[in-house]
Design a protein around this motif. Structure first.
Motif, PDB file in Angstrom:
ATOM      1  N   ARG A 107       0.836  -1.208   0.000  1.00 17.84           N
ATOM      2  CA  ARG A 107       0.000   0.000   0.000  1.00 17.84           C
ATOM      3  C   ARG A 107       0.868   1.254   0.000  1.00 17.84           C
ATOM      4  NH1 ARG A 107      -2.763  -2.920   3.928  1.00 17.84           N
ATOM      5  NH2 ARG A 107      -2.262  -1.435   5.580  1.00 17.84           N
ATOM      6  N   VAL A 108       1.897   1.259   0.814  1.00 17.63           N
ATOM      7  CA  VAL A 108       2.795   2.410   0.862  1.00 17.63           C
ATOM      8  C   VAL A 108       3.485   2.604  -0.476  1.00 17.63           C
ATOM      9  CG1 VAL A 108       4.902   3.334   1.914  1.00 17.63           C
ATOM     10  CG2 VAL A 108       3.150   2.297   3.354  1.00 17.63           C
ATOM     11  N   LEU A 109       3.979   1.503  -1.055  1.00 14.17           N
ATOM     12  CA  LEU A 109       4.656   1.583  -2.343  1.00 14.17           C
ATOM     13  C   LEU A 109       3.691   2.082  -3.418  1.00 14.17           C
ATOM     14  CD1 LEU A 109       7.061   1.091  -4.183  1.00 14.17           C
ATOM     15  CD2 LEU A 109       6.345  -1.300  -4.376  1.00 14.17           C
TER      16      LEU A 109
ATOM     17  N   THR B  76      16.352  -5.239  -3.837  1.00 13.11           N
ATOM     18  CA  THR B  76      16.887  -5.461  -2.498  1.00 13.11           C
ATOM     19  C   THR B  76      18.320  -4.956  -2.380  1.00 13.11           C
ATOM     20  OG1 THR B  76      17.766  -7.658  -3.026  1.00 13.11           O
ATOM     21  CG2 THR B  76      15.469  -7.537  -2.289  1.00 13.11           C
ATOM     22  N   ARG B  77      18.727  -4.716  -1.146  1.00 18.30           N
ATOM     23  CA  ARG B  77      20.117  -4.319  -0.888  1.00 18.30           C
ATOM     24  C   ARG B  77      21.084  -5.418  -1.337  1.00 18.30           C
ATOM     25  NH1 ARG B  77      17.278  -1.965   3.283  1.00 18.30           N
ATOM     26  NH2 ARG B  77      17.727   0.256   3.603  1.00 18.30           N
ATOM     27  N   GLU B  78      20.660  -6.684  -1.145  1.00 18.61           N
ATOM     28  CA  GLU B  78      21.524  -7.785  -1.556  1.00 18.61           C
ATOM     29  C   GLU B  78      21.789  -7.736  -3.058  1.00 18.61           C
ATOM     30  OE1 GLU B  78      19.286  -9.168   2.124  1.00 18.61           O
ATOM     31  OE2 GLU B  78      18.885  -7.953   0.354  1.00 18.61           O
TER      32      GLU B  78
ATOM     33  N   ARG C 164      26.660  -0.762   4.675  1.00 17.98           N
ATOM     34  CA  ARG C 164      25.963   0.489   4.331  1.00 17.98           C
ATOM     35  C   ARG C 164      26.398   1.050   2.982  1.00 17.98           C
ATOM     36  NH1 ARG C 164      21.614   1.819   6.877  1.00 17.98           N
ATOM     37  NH2 ARG C 164      22.075   4.028   6.577  1.00 17.98           N
ATOM     38  N   ALA C 165      27.144   0.279   2.199  1.00 21.30           N
ATOM     39  CA  ALA C 165      27.670   0.811   0.941  1.00 21.30           C
ATOM     40  C   ALA C 165      26.553   1.233  -0.004  1.00 21.30           C
ATOM     41  CB  ALA C 165      28.575  -0.222   0.277  1.00 21.30           C
ATOM     42  N   VAL C 166      25.533   0.383  -0.175  1.00 21.44           N
ATOM     43  CA  VAL C 166      24.426   0.729  -1.055  1.00 21.44           C
ATOM     44  C   VAL C 166      23.645   1.911  -0.510  1.00 21.44           C
ATOM     45  CG1 VAL C 166      22.160  -0.065  -1.855  1.00 21.44           C
ATOM     46  CG2 VAL C 166      24.165  -1.512  -2.186  1.00 21.44           C
ATOM     47  N   ASP C 167      23.393   1.924   0.780  1.00 24.63           N
ATOM     48  CA  ASP C 167      22.638   3.026   1.383  1.00 24.63           C
ATOM     49  C   ASP C 167      23.347   4.365   1.161  1.00 24.63           C
ATOM     50  OD1 ASP C 167      20.549   1.351   2.857  1.00 24.63           O
ATOM     51  OD2 ASP C 167      22.418   0.542   3.645  1.00 24.63           O
TER      52      ASP C 167
ATOM     53  N   ARG D 272      11.679   0.083   3.837  1.00 25.11           N
ATOM     54  CA  ARG D 272      12.377  -0.286   5.080  1.00 25.11           C
ATOM     55  C   ARG D 272      12.683  -1.769   5.145  1.00 25.11           C
ATOM     56  NH1 ARG D 272       9.938   1.524  10.602  1.00 25.11           N
ATOM     57  NH2 ARG D 272      11.846   0.464  11.225  1.00 25.11           N
ATOM     58  N   GLN D 273      13.923  -2.060   5.515  1.00 26.82           N
ATOM     59  CA  GLN D 273      14.425  -3.409   5.733  1.00 26.82           C
ATOM     60  C   GLN D 273      14.416  -4.261   4.462  1.00 26.82           C
ATOM     61  OE1 GLN D 273      12.078  -4.926   9.004  1.00 26.82           O
ATOM     62  NE2 GLN D 273      13.280  -3.802  10.518  1.00 26.82           N
ATOM     63  N   VAL D 274      14.181  -3.641   3.307  1.00 26.64           N
ATOM     64  CA  VAL D 274      14.153  -4.408   2.057  1.00 26.64           C
ATOM     65  C   VAL D 274      15.141  -3.830   1.052  1.00 26.64           C
ATOM     66  CG1 VAL D 274      12.746  -5.228   0.136  1.00 26.64           C
ATOM     67  CG2 VAL D 274      11.740  -5.028   2.429  1.00 26.64           C
ATOM     68  N   GLY D 275      14.896  -2.597   0.600  1.00 25.89           N
ATOM     69  CA  GLY D 275      15.756  -2.017  -0.419  1.00 25.89           C
ATOM     70  C   GLY D 275      15.208  -0.719  -0.952  1.00 25.89           C
ATOM     71  N   TYR D 276      15.230  -0.548  -2.282  1.00 21.22           N
ATOM     72  CA  TYR D 276      14.898   0.737  -2.882  1.00 21.22           C
ATOM     73  C   TYR D 276      14.085   0.568  -4.162  1.00 21.22           C
ATOM     74  CZ  TYR D 276      18.410   2.488   0.336  1.00 21.22           C
ATOM     75  OH  TYR D 276      19.112   2.790   1.472  1.00 21.22           O
TER      76      TYR D 276
END
Length: 231
Positions: free
Chosen positions: A92-94, A175-177, A193-196, A219-223
């Protein structure tokens, strides 16, 4: 004298019986409807008709419509109300970040649907949309990101790789991964924290033209990159 026509609402859902019922109910309240039972049909209607609102099922056949919201929003200013059976807050937020105006969780009563539609249709328009820009160009061979006016947006190597990875899947969560592997060619580790940091710097460079929310944090997933302006 011809009677004035009511607002035109697109019902985009792959369940034909349901769209027939919704259309009959909305007609009782003076709302005209046009039906699409596939994403392709919905896209054609949005491109060719002047709509006052869109009721969009999140699952339209095999298509998850959430990643396509930026595409739809670029085509129309009509309110988009997404109907979903998914109660996850993340979706919903996305969806709201990507261009939806409202979310309705199934089962939706006819009365609630009419009330939500009326509220969205009569709501005064806000500021006029910004003028359309020409196309941004991401040039992977030259490793350049070119603004619509032809000027170059200076990026570091990591920022360009991140931009390329995000732009390859606009509107979709990465995802960050996955981003760590694509950008830094290594596995992600807890606390990495490199991606962040790369996202923070890239967002700062894009924000003056694309806005602070051009890259959305999940949050806790990625971008999610919402995509370059079109048209």
């Amino acid at each position: 004298m011809a009677r004035p026509q009511g607002p035109l609402v697109l019902l985009a859902d792959d369940e034909r019986e349901l769209t027939d019922e919704m259309a009959a109910y909305l007609a009782r309240y003076g709302l005209r409807t046009v039906v699409a039972n596939s994403y392709t049909a919905a896209l054609t209607i949005i491109e060719t008709q002047q709509l006052d609102a869109i009721i969009l099922d999140q699952r339209l056949g095999p298509v998850d419509t959430l990643p396509h919201l930026p595409e739809l929003r670029a085509l129309t200013s009509a309110p988009i109300l997404v109907v979903t059976g998914n109660r996850e807050e993340t979706d919903r937020v996305l969806g709201l970040e990507l261009g939806a105006d409202d979310f309705l969780v199934k089962p939706v009563s006819g009365r609630e649907l009419v009330a939500r539609l009326r509220a969205r249709i009569r709501r005064p328009a806000g500021a006029p949309p910004a003028p359309r820009r020409d196309r941004w160009r991401l040039m992977p061979v030259e490793r350049r990101l070119v603004r619509p006016d032809g000027s170059l947006l200076e990026l570091t190597g990591a920022e360009f790789d991140l931009m390329a990875a995000l732009a390859a899947m606009p509107g979709e969560v990465q995802t960050r991964e996955a981003l760590t592997q694509q950008v830094f060619r290594r596995n992600w580790r807890p606390g990495d924290r490199a991606v962040d940091n790369a996202v923070l710097h890239l967002r700062q460079k894009l924000a003056p033209e694309l806005g602070e929310r051009c890259i959305i944090t999940i949050r806790q997933v990625g971008y999610v990159f919402i995509g370059f302006p079109t048209g």
